[in-house]
Motif scaffolding. Sequence first.
Motif, PDB file in Angstrom:
ATOM      1  N   VAL A  39       0.706  -1.200  -0.147  1.00 14.03           N
ATOM      2  CA  VAL A  39      -0.157   0.090   0.056  1.00 14.03           C
ATOM      3  C   VAL A  39       1.109   1.403  -0.099  1.00 14.03           C
ATOM      4  CG1 VAL A  39      -1.752   1.295   1.493  1.00 14.03           C
ATOM      5  CG2 VAL A  39      -2.026  -1.008   0.973  1.00 14.03           C
ATOM      6  N   PRO A  40       1.845   1.441   0.834  1.00 11.05           N
ATOM      7  CA  PRO A  40       2.488   2.617   1.020  1.00 11.05           C
ATOM      8  C   PRO A  40       3.406   2.913  -0.297  1.00 11.05           C
ATOM      9  CG  PRO A  40       2.870   1.707   3.097  1.00 11.05           C
ATOM     10  CD  PRO A  40       2.063   0.608   2.161  1.00 11.05           C
ATOM     11  N   SER A  41       3.886   1.625  -0.638  1.00 10.65           N
ATOM     12  CA  SER A  41       4.785   1.824  -2.062  1.00 10.65           C
ATOM     13  C   SER A  41       3.938   1.865  -3.453  1.00 10.65           C
ATOM     14  CB  SER A  41       5.701   0.436  -2.258  1.00 10.65           C
ATOM     15  OG  SER A  41       4.745  -0.637  -2.554  1.00 10.65           O
ATOM     16  N   SER A  42       2.587   1.924  -3.073  1.00  8.58           N
ATOM     17  CA  SER A  42       1.871   2.262  -4.391  1.00  8.58           C
ATOM     18  C   SER A  42       1.354   3.630  -4.451  1.00  8.58           C
ATOM     19  CB  SER A  42       0.506   1.262  -4.523  1.00  8.58           C
ATOM     20  OG  SER A  42       0.831  -0.127  -4.425  1.00  8.58           O
ATOM     21  N   ILE A  43       1.726   4.462  -3.433  1.00 12.88           N
ATOM     22  CA  ILE A  43       1.272   5.803  -3.531  1.00 12.88           C
ATOM     23  C   ILE A  43       2.009   6.352  -4.732  1.00 12.88           C
ATOM     24  CG2 ILE A  43       1.153   8.060  -2.048  1.00 12.88           C
ATOM     25  CD1 ILE A  43       0.806   5.951   0.340  1.00 12.88           C
ATOM     26  N   PRO A  44       1.430   7.512  -5.370  1.00 11.49           N
ATOM     27  CA  PRO A  44       2.112   8.132  -6.494  1.00 11.49           C
ATOM     28  C   PRO A  44       3.357   9.187  -5.870  1.00 11.49           C
ATOM     29  CG  PRO A  44      -0.184   8.051  -7.042  1.00 11.49           C
ATOM     30  CD  PRO A  44       0.003   7.578  -5.708  1.00 11.49           C
ATOM     31  N   ALA A  45       4.433   9.230  -6.266  1.00 12.00           N
ATOM     32  CA  ALA A  45       5.552  10.067  -5.916  1.00 12.00           C
ATOM     33  C   ALA A  45       6.043  10.804  -6.861  1.00 12.00           C
ATOM     34  CB  ALA A  45       6.578   9.340  -5.188  1.00 12.00           C
ATOM     35  N   GLY A  46       6.290  12.056  -6.734  1.00  8.69           N
ATOM     36  CA  GLY A  46       6.979  13.056  -7.620  1.00  8.69           C
ATOM     37  C   GLY A  46       8.665  12.707  -8.115  1.00  8.69           C
ATOM     38  N   ILE A  47       8.894  11.376  -7.891  1.00  9.98           N
ATOM     39  CA  ILE A  47      10.356  10.812  -8.037  1.00  9.98           C
ATOM     40  C   ILE A  47      10.391  10.648  -9.705  1.00  9.98           C
ATOM     41  CG2 ILE A  47      12.239   9.032  -7.495  1.00  9.98           C
ATOM     42  CD1 ILE A  47      10.518   8.648  -5.130  1.00  9.98           C
ATOM     43  N   PRO A  48      11.351  11.333 -10.232  1.00  6.20           N
ATOM     44  CA  PRO A  48      11.493  11.271 -11.917  1.00  6.20           C
ATOM     45  C   PRO A  48      11.877   9.812 -12.250  1.00  6.20           C
ATOM     46  CG  PRO A  48      12.968  12.978 -11.049  1.00  6.20           C
ATOM     47  CD  PRO A  48      12.396  12.370  -9.770  1.00  6.20           C
ATOM     48  N   LEU A  49      12.373   9.083 -11.467  1.00  2.00           N
ATOM     49  CA  LEU A  49      12.720   7.939 -11.825  1.00  2.00           C
ATOM     50  C   LEU A  49      11.487   6.928 -11.867  1.00  2.00           C
ATOM     51  CD1 LEU A  49      14.803   5.426 -12.213  1.00  2.00           C
ATOM     52  CD2 LEU A  49      14.548   4.731  -9.573  1.00  2.00           C
ATOM     53  N   PHE A  50      10.426   7.278 -11.213  1.00  2.00           N
ATOM     54  CA  PHE A  50       9.092   6.520 -11.528  1.00  2.00           C
ATOM     55  C   PHE A  50       8.181   7.147 -12.515  1.00  2.00           C
ATOM     56  CE2 PHE A  50      10.031   5.659  -6.911  1.00  2.00           C
ATOM     57  CZ  PHE A  50      10.894   4.578  -7.209  1.00  2.00           C
ATOM     58  N   ASN A  51       8.562   8.063 -12.915  1.00  2.27           N
ATOM     59  CA  ASN A  51       7.718   8.991 -13.886  1.00  2.27           C
ATOM     60  C   ASN A  51       6.384   9.537 -13.013  1.00  2.27           C
ATOM     61  OD1 ASN A  51       9.308   8.913 -16.233  1.00  2.27           O
ATOM     62  ND2 ASN A  51       8.439   6.846 -16.742  1.00  2.27           N
ATOM     63  N   GLY A  52       6.655   9.787 -11.902  1.00  2.00           N
ATOM     64  CA  GLY A  52       5.368  10.218 -11.110  1.00  2.00           C
ATOM     65  C   GLY A  52       4.607   9.442 -10.484  1.00  2.00           C
ATOM     66  N   SER A  53       4.808   7.964 -10.685  1.00  2.00           N
ATOM     67  CA  SER A  53       3.876   7.019 -10.269  1.00  2.00           C
ATOM     68  C   SER A  53       4.662   6.300  -8.997  1.00  2.00           C
ATOM     69  CB  SER A  53       3.737   5.831 -11.197  1.00  2.00           C
ATOM     70  OG  SER A  53       4.888   5.211 -11.597  1.00  2.00           O
ATOM     71  N   GLY A  54       3.645   5.423  -8.361  1.00  2.00           N
ATOM     72  CA  GLY A  54       4.313   4.912  -7.192  1.00  2.00           C
ATOM     73  C   GLY A  54       5.224   3.795  -7.608  1.00  2.00           C
ATOM     74  N   LEU A  55       6.021   3.265  -6.566  1.00  2.00           N
ATOM     75  CA  LEU A  55       7.052   2.197  -6.867  1.00  2.00           C
ATOM     76  C   LEU A  55       6.488   0.990  -7.495  1.00  2.00           C
ATOM     77  CD1 LEU A  55      10.045   1.019  -6.737  1.00  2.00           C
ATOM     78  CD2 LEU A  55       9.376   0.737  -4.179  1.00  2.00           C
ATOM     79  N   THR A  56       5.314   0.425  -6.965  1.00  2.00           N
ATOM     80  CA  THR A  56       4.636  -0.830  -7.455  1.00  2.00           C
ATOM     81  C   THR A  56       3.995  -0.611  -8.712  1.00  2.00           C
ATOM     82  OG1 THR A  56       3.881  -1.436  -5.027  1.00  2.00           O
ATOM     83  CG2 THR A  56       2.708  -2.555  -6.935  1.00  2.00           C
ATOM     84  N   GLN A  57       3.482   0.612  -9.281  1.00  2.00           N
ATOM     85  CA  GLN A  57       3.027   0.734 -10.364  1.00  2.00           C
ATOM     86  C   GLN A  57       4.242   0.914 -11.504  1.00  2.00           C
ATOM     87  OE1 GLN A  57       1.858   2.638  -8.012  1.00  2.00           O
ATOM     88  NE2 GLN A  57      -0.228   2.584  -8.240  1.00  2.00           N
ATOM     89  N   ALA A  58       5.457   1.634 -10.919  1.00  2.00           N
ATOM     90  CA  ALA A  58       6.650   1.680 -11.966  1.00  2.00           C
ATOM     91  C   ALA A  58       7.292   0.180 -12.093  1.00  2.00           C
ATOM     92  CB  ALA A  58       7.577   2.433 -11.335  1.00  2.00           C
ATOM     93  N   TYR A  59       7.320  -0.516 -11.033  1.00  3.06           N
ATOM     94  CA  TYR A  59       7.787  -1.914 -11.208  1.00  3.06           C
ATOM     95  C   TYR A  59       6.807  -2.797 -11.928  1.00  3.06           C
ATOM     96  CZ  TYR A  59       9.717  -6.365  -9.731  1.00  3.06           C
ATOM     97  OH  TYR A  59      10.274  -7.608  -9.551  1.00  3.06           O
ATOM     98  N   ALA A  61       5.175  -1.530 -14.529  1.00  4.58           N
ATOM     99  CA  ALA A  61       4.915  -1.244 -15.786  1.00  4.58           C
ATOM    100  C   ALA A  61       6.246  -1.654 -16.620  1.00  4.58           C
ATOM    101  CB  ALA A  61       4.899   0.402 -15.905  1.00  4.58           C
ATOM    102  N   SER A  62       7.530  -1.843 -15.778  1.00  7.35           N
ATOM    103  CA  SER A  62       8.679  -2.387 -16.096  1.00  7.35           C
ATOM    104  C   SER A  62       8.595  -3.828 -16.705  1.00  7.35           C
ATOM    105  CB  SER A  62       9.629  -2.165 -15.206  1.00  7.35           C
ATOM    106  OG  SER A  62      11.152  -2.457 -15.667  1.00  7.35           O
ATOM    107  N   ILE A  63       7.833  -4.529 -15.916  1.00  5.88           N
ATOM    108  CA  ILE A  63       7.547  -5.879 -15.912  1.00  5.88           C
ATOM    109  C   ILE A  63       7.017  -6.005 -17.141  1.00  5.88           C
ATOM    110  CG2 ILE A  63       6.547  -7.947 -15.204  1.00  5.88           C
ATOM    111  CD1 ILE A  63       7.354  -7.158 -12.031  1.00  5.88           C
TER     112      ILE A  63
END
Length: 87
Positions: A39-59, A61-63
């Motif tokens: 749940v916390p890793s799914s919260i969208p963040a403004g980190i450029p590595l993740f393109n503004g999405s959460g860690l789980t969504q970025a992971y 999407a990469s998969i």
Amino acid sequence: VKKSQRVASVTQMKFEISDGEDFDNNGIVIPLSIIAWVVPSSIPAGIPLFNGSGLTQAYWASIMDNLSRYPKGPALDDPYWTLMVMW
């Protein structure tokens, strides 16, 4: 005449924390731990590595991006590896 009944015996594993202190096995701990991580890793963040999405969504999407190029695996410089280690 009595019918014979089979009784299933379930042995409960006992663990000791230290010096005879019993550790209670609780089945809810693992599901709550997974939820507490996802749940916390799914919260969208403004980190450029993740393109503004959460860690789980970025992971994920990469998969999915790498699965679209199957059977070729991810390159060594693919962001998938960074996301995998962080997740």
